[in-house]
Design an enzyme around this catalytic site. Structure first.
Site, short mmCIF file in Angstrom:
data_model
loop_
_atom_site.label_atom_id
_atom_site.label_comp_id
_atom_site.label_asym_id
_atom_site.label_seq_id
_atom_site.Cartn_x
_atom_site.Cartn_y
_atom_site.Cartn_z
CG ASP A 25 -1.93 -1.17 1.16
OD1 ASP A 25 -1.90 -1.96 0.20
OD2 ASP A 25 -2.73 -1.29 2.12
CE LYS A 130 -3.47 -4.44 1.37
NZ LYS A 130 -4.26 -3.58 2.25
CB CYS A 163 -2.28 -2.60 5.38
SG CYS A 163 -3.92 -1.87 5.19
N1 TIU Z 1 -2.64 0.40 4.25
C1 TIU Z 1 -3.08 0.65 5.47
O1 TIU Z 1 -2.40 0.45 6.47
N2 TIU Z 1 -4.35 1.21 5.56
C2 TIU Z 1 -4.77 2.02 6.59
O2 TIU Z 1 -5.93 2.41 6.64
N3 TIU Z 1 -3.81 2.42 7.50
C3 TIU Z 1 -3.97 3.34 8.50
O3 TIU Z 1 -3.05 3.46 9.32
N4 TIU Z 1 -5.07 4.09 8.56
#
Ligand code: TIU
Length: 222
Positions: A25, A130, A163
């Site tokens: 991500d 995802k 994530c």
């Molecule tokens: N990719 C991921 O970690 N998504 C989140 O929403 N992370 C946050 O820390 N908000």
């Protein structure tokens, strides 16, 4: 076989030919102003410190022939893969699907959902979209890894305790040996990152190992 002698909590032995790197991500929506991370009230500039180490890790894996799998947290434009509970959680300034300065928040195909240029996938590298925090939920990741014959996973990306940790814990349960690259992952909350690294290493690597990017690249011999 390769060895990262200084990995924590103890040396990490792995076969580079049976290893993949999962980069979680690294999207504009989490790392740039105006995206999802900022809409939740976070200082997104904190995440940018990991870009050089993450780029070096990716370059090392490319040179060593270790497959790289990039993920993106995003949803279909009609939000049919976004549970209402996820969309309604918290009090963000912009919710998933709302229009923002980088397009609709966390929607596939919008500029904000794209991976930042510094670590952009090369043609031929796998990109998995995802809908969850974990990369196994509602994706083809499990069958992809089985097809690659992978038994070891290296993890990088954001955010450490959301994530990245969700995915790494499930990978550990699925039988993979997992290592989180310390300086190639970041949280909006430095204390959460530190706690996550400690939790992973605790109890004799109950979830996995950690090591810096330079140690991983050195072990790969590239
Ligand atoms: N990719 C991921 O970690 N998504 C989140 O929403 N992370 C946050 O820390 N908000």
């Amino acid at each position: 076989m390769a060895r990262i002698a200084d990995a924590l909590p103890f040396a990490f032995d792995f076969d580079p030919a049976r290893t993949a790197l999962i980069v979680i991500d690294m999207q504009r929506d989490f790392m740039e102003p105006g995206g999802f991370g900022a809409s939740l009230g976070n200082n997104v500039s904190l995440l940018r410190a990991i870009i050089p180490a993450t780029a070096a890790l990716i370059a090392g894996c490319r040179a060593a022939g270790v497959p790289i799998i990039h993920t993106r947290e995003c949803h279909l434009p009609d939000l049919s893969d976004c549970p209402p509970a996820k969309r309604l959680r918290g009090a963000p300034a912009l919710r998933i699907g709302d229009a923002g300065p980088m397009g609709r928040i966390l929607i596939a195909g919008e500029p904000g959902a794209e991976i930042i240029p510094e670590v952009f996938p090369l043609p031929g590298e796998t990109v998995i979209d995802k809908p969850g925090k974990g990369a196994f939920h509602a994706t083809g990741l499990s069958s992809l890894l089985a097809g690659l014959g992978v038994e070891t996973l290296l993890f990088a990306g954001v955010t450490t305790e959301v994530c990245v940790q969700t995915t790494m814990r499930e990978a550990n349960d699925r039988g993979f040996d997992c290592l989180l690259v310390e300086d190639a992952t970041e949280s909006y909350f430095p204390a959460f990152k530190a706690a996550t690294l400690q939790m992973i290493r605790a109890q004799g690597a109950i979830v996995g190992w950690t090591a810096p990017a330079a140690a991983v690249v050195e072990a790969l011999g590239v």
